[in-house]
Design an enzyme around this catalytic site. Structure first.
Site, PDB file in Angstrom:
ATOM      1  CE  LYS A 196       6.750  17.546 -35.336  1.00 46.75           C
ATOM      2  NZ  LYS A 196       7.409  17.338 -36.631  1.00 46.75           N
ATOM      3  CD  GLU A 269      13.523  31.331 -32.254  1.00 42.06           C
ATOM      4  OE1 GLU A 269      12.964  32.115 -33.059  1.00 42.06           O
ATOM      5  OE2 GLU A 269      14.388  30.514 -32.566  1.00 42.06           O
ATOM      6  CB  CYS A 303      13.764  32.657 -36.922  1.00 46.69           C
ATOM      7  SG  CYS A 303      15.064  32.099 -35.839  1.00 46.69           S
ATOM      8  CD  GLU A 400       9.910  33.996 -40.637  1.00 48.75           C
ATOM      9  OE1 GLU A 400       8.936  33.301 -40.339  1.00 48.75           O
ATOM     10  OE2 GLU A 400      10.933  34.064 -39.931  1.00 48.75           O
TER      11      GLU A 400
HETATM   12  P1  NDP Z   1       5.924  25.062 -38.745  1.00 51.01           P
HETATM   13  O1  NDP Z   1       5.709  26.062 -37.696  1.00 51.01           O
HETATM   14  O2  NDP Z   1       4.741  24.361 -39.314  1.00 51.01           O
HETATM   15  O3  NDP Z   1       6.917  23.912 -38.238  1.00 51.01           O
HETATM   16  C1  NDP Z   1       7.689  23.931 -37.063  1.00 51.01           C
HETATM   17  C2  NDP Z   1       7.549  22.608 -36.311  1.00 51.01           C
HETATM   18  O4  NDP Z   1       6.217  22.481 -35.773  1.00 51.01           O
HETATM   19  C3  NDP Z   1       7.731  21.378 -37.183  1.00 51.01           C
HETATM   20  O5  NDP Z   1       8.322  20.347 -36.435  1.00 51.01           O
HETATM   21  C4  NDP Z   1       6.294  21.044 -37.550  1.00 51.01           C
HETATM   22  O6  NDP Z   1       6.123  19.741 -38.001  1.00 51.01           O
HETATM   23  C5  NDP Z   1       5.592  21.286 -36.240  1.00 51.01           C
HETATM   24  N1  NDP Z   1       4.158  21.509 -36.340  1.00 51.01           N
HETATM   25  C6  NDP Z   1       3.408  21.791 -37.445  1.00 51.01           C
HETATM   26  N2  NDP Z   1       2.098  21.938 -37.111  1.00 51.01           N
HETATM   27  C7  NDP Z   1       2.017  21.742 -35.774  1.00 51.01           C
HETATM   28  C8  NDP Z   1       0.947  21.770 -34.827  1.00 51.01           C
HETATM   29  N3  NDP Z   1      -0.294  22.048 -35.186  1.00 51.01           N
HETATM   30  N4  NDP Z   1       1.236  21.553 -33.522  1.00 51.01           N
HETATM   31  C9  NDP Z   1       2.498  21.300 -33.120  1.00 51.01           C
HETATM   32  N5  NDP Z   1       3.540  21.256 -33.970  1.00 51.01           N
HETATM   33  C10 NDP Z   1       3.331  21.477 -35.279  1.00 51.01           C
HETATM   34  O7  NDP Z   1       6.760  25.711 -39.898  1.00 51.01           O
HETATM   35  P2  NDP Z   1       6.833  25.244 -41.425  1.00 51.01           P
HETATM   36  O8  NDP Z   1       7.865  24.204 -41.510  1.00 51.01           O
HETATM   37  O9  NDP Z   1       5.486  24.886 -41.954  1.00 51.01           O
HETATM   38  O10 NDP Z   1       7.299  26.578 -42.130  1.00 51.01           O
HETATM   39  C11 NDP Z   1       6.329  27.572 -42.460  1.00 51.01           C
HETATM   40  C12 NDP Z   1       6.901  28.949 -42.265  1.00 51.01           C
HETATM   41  O11 NDP Z   1       7.227  29.138 -40.911  1.00 51.01           O
HETATM   42  C13 NDP Z   1       8.216  29.192 -42.993  1.00 51.01           C
HETATM   43  O12 NDP Z   1       7.993  29.583 -44.295  1.00 51.01           O
HETATM   44  C14 NDP Z   1       8.829  30.269 -42.155  1.00 51.01           C
HETATM   45  O13 NDP Z   1       8.339  31.512 -42.555  1.00 51.01           O
HETATM   46  C15 NDP Z   1       8.351  29.954 -40.764  1.00 51.01           C
HETATM   47  N6  NDP Z   1       9.358  29.229 -39.969  1.00 51.01           N
HETATM   48  C16 NDP Z   1       9.986  29.899 -38.990  1.00 51.01           C
HETATM   49  C17 NDP Z   1      10.959  29.260 -38.251  1.00 51.01           C
HETATM   50  C18 NDP Z   1      11.693  29.958 -37.176  1.00 51.01           C
HETATM   51  O14 NDP Z   1      12.746  29.497 -36.762  1.00 51.01           O
HETATM   52  N7  NDP Z   1      11.172  31.030 -36.657  1.00 51.01           N
HETATM   53  C19 NDP Z   1      11.356  27.879 -38.518  1.00 51.01           C
HETATM   54  C20 NDP Z   1      10.572  27.235 -39.537  1.00 51.01           C
HETATM   55  C21 NDP Z   1       9.633  27.919 -40.230  1.00 51.01           C
HETATM   56  P3  NDP Z   1       6.301  19.482 -39.584  1.00 51.01           P
HETATM   57  O15 NDP Z   1       7.699  19.776 -39.939  1.00 51.01           O
HETATM   58  O16 NDP Z   1       6.012  18.068 -39.742  1.00 51.01           O
HETATM   59  O17 NDP Z   1       5.305  20.352 -40.271  1.00 51.01           O
END
Ligand code: NDP
Length: 491
Positions: A196, A269, A303, A400
């Site tokens: 996904k 991660e 990240c 973060e």
């Molecule tokens: P999320 O953790 O929500 O998103 C990561 C992935 O998980 C997306 O595909 C998301 O879908 C999906 N997801 C969301 N909710 C669920 C759930 N309950 N169960 C399973 N999968 C889920 O990150 P965000 O995009 O909301 O970003 C928020 C914050 O997270 C950022 O501001 C940043 O600080 C951090 N972040 C860190 C990352 C890293 O690489 N460590 C990467 C991205 C964000 P969808 O996109 O549809 O919400």
């Protein structure tokens, strides 16, 4: 859309030195109006009947309609993956490798098309998509193709076996690269996949389905289900043997709680708040380049971004001065312009989060600097930002931000640097700048971070494992370590 305006007295480049626009053409990309789900090698309409719009963050222009997968859709995808597993997992490794090599070659051949689409849908500068995301994505498929027929040698006397179906959930900061990090080792190990992509950046994953068809990958070996967090949650619940997640610590924790006791394998991660530590014997100009790369690369949506800069007190002023001068030369604007250094923020939601944390930094008493910048009127933008006078307790030093925002702190001794660097719930990466090899080793031993860079930052290679400690997650991606979570062992 304009660049940074320069202040002649501070800028290291000659006053009036401007760049002509160098826009990359989008003609190479052809998008459909509407995308279904990629299940069993076919495009299928979502049973949910729902679609959502994906836009370009540079101007908020809609690009395509994308399917929102519901529970039934995710189940159909895992069933397709299960059906494909028997034949795929028993295929000789050398045959699986051929498919992976093919995918790698096609990605390399179509890299410009993918780079333009990545930049368009995600907002990252085209030069980064072109020079970093795409070469690395292809390199991961090349690398893991090489392991597919050598698993017995990689794990001698342990009789490695594939797990089954892997459910993979990826974020929006490196959409195609994260897809490659996840799919390549899973397939090399003989698993099948349901992936996904993030809600805001589904398009390169959908274009990747075209690559899978071109490579004639057997139907069902890779399935792509788009949608928001609900689709991700459904995938975690679905009939899969392994969940691999990259994203926020909050969602990672929720997934871990959900899977506790289920017997499903899990790798996480998650976030980071990396310390980039500069000693007074470091090569200052190189360190400044490393600091800029560490935090402004990909708008800080990284990240492992070096978002906390620790400078030894004796060189604090020259470093901060040079850093500010260098920041004034960063070109902020159209991600599709080849001269752009800092592109668009990925989404309205992310921009709101950055603005909230920057406001908290100001309110708590930190001093802010932003180079004079005229930001485009449409789209999501945030100027490169540095905070000085930061206390360790401030939110901007703890949380973060995931944006182009750097917090500068100081230290006097190596012990103090270690103490402060480790003072975070995260532990993903760190950087050390010094000319002394012995000091690098001394520091690296003590820093609680999965990756420690020395005199460089944000370097990636498919052969090198990447992952975190503490709230940055567990499990490794990349290298031999990245294969292990996709295998079961007899011994
Ligand atoms: P999320 O953790 O929500 O998103 C990561 C992935 O998980 C997306 O595909 C998301 O879908 C999906 N997801 C969301 N909710 C669920 C759930 N309950 N169960 C399973 N999968 C889920 O990150 P965000 O995009 O909301 O970003 C928020 C914050 O997270 C950022 O501001 C940043 O600080 C951090 N972040 C860190 C990352 C890293 O690489 N460590 C990467 C991205 C964000 P969808 O996109 O549809 O919400």
């Amino acid at each position: 859309m304009t660049d940074v305006e320069r202040r002649p007295d501070r800028s290291p480049v000659p006053a009036g030195w401007t760049y002509a626009p160098a826009p990359e053409s989008t003609e190479i990309v052809s998008l459909r109006e509407r995308y279904g789900l990629f299940v069993g090698g076919e495009w299928v309409s979502p049973r949910s009947g729902e679609f959502f719009e994906t836009i370009s963050p540079r101007d908020e222009v809609p690009l395509a309609q994308v399917a929102q997968a519901g529970e039934q859709d995710v189940t159909a995808a895992t069933e397709a993956a299960r059906e494909a597993f028997g034949a795929w997992s028993t295929l000789p490794g050398s045959e699986r490798a051929k498919y992976l090599f093919r995918i790698a070659r096609i990605l390399a051949e179509r890299s410009r098309e993918f780079a333009v689409l990545e930049s368009l849908n995600g907002g990252k500068p085209i030069k980064e998509a072109r020079d970093v995301d795409l070469p690395l994505a292809a390199a991961h498929f090349f690398y893991y193709a090489g392991w597919a027929d050598k698993l017995e040698y990689a794990f001698p006397n342990r009789r490695p076996k594939p797990l089954g179906v892997a459910g993979q959930i990826i974020p929006w900061n490196f959409p195609l690269l994260m897809l490659s990090w996840k799919i390549a080792p899973a397939l090399a190990a003989g698993n099948t996949v349901v992936l996904k992509p993030a809600e805001t950046t589904p398009l390169t994953a959908l274009l990747f389905c075209d690559v899978l068809r071109q490579a004639e990958l057997p139907p069902g070996v890779v399935n792509i289900v788009t949608g928001d967090g609900r689709a991700g949650a459904a995938l975690v619940e679905a009939d899969v043997e392994k969940v691999a997640f990259t994203g926020s610590t909050e969602v990672g924790k929720a997934i871990q709680r959900r899977l506790a006791g289920s017997g499903k394998k899990l790798t996480l991660e998650l976030g980071g708040k990396a310390a980039n530590i500069v000693f007074d014997d470091a090569a200052v100009d190189q360190a400044v380049e490393g600091i800029v790369n560490g935090i402004y690369f990909n708008q800080g949506h990284v990240c492992c971004a070096g978002s906390r800069l620790f400078v030894q007190e004796s060189i604090y002023e020259p470093i901060v001065d040079k850093l500010k001068r260098r920041m004034a030369t960063l070109r902020v604007g159209d991600p599709l312009d080849k001269n752009t250094d800092v592109g668009a923020i990925n989404s309205r939601m992310q921009l709101d989060k950055i603005e909230e944390l920057v406001a908290a930094g100001r309110a708590e008493g930190a001093e802010i600097y932003q180079p004079p910048c005229r930001l485009p009127e449409k789209g999501y933008w945030f100027a490169p930002t540095v905070f000085t006078n930061v206390a360790q307790s401030y939110r901007i030093a703890q949380e973060e931000i995931f944006g182009p925002v750097l917090s500068v702190l100081t230290f006097r001794t190596p012990d103090e640097a270690v103490e402060k660097a480790n003072n975070t719930p995260y532990g993903l990466s760190a950087g050390i700048w010094t000319e002394k090899g012995s000091r690098i080793l001394w520091m690296a031993e003590r820093l609680r971070a999965g990756v420690v860079w020395a005199n460089t930052f944000n370097r990636f290679d498919p052969t090198s494992p990447f992952g975190g400690y503490k709230e940055s997650g567990f499990g490794r991606e990349g290298g031999l370590h990245g294969l292990e979570p996709y295998l079961a062992f007899d011994a």
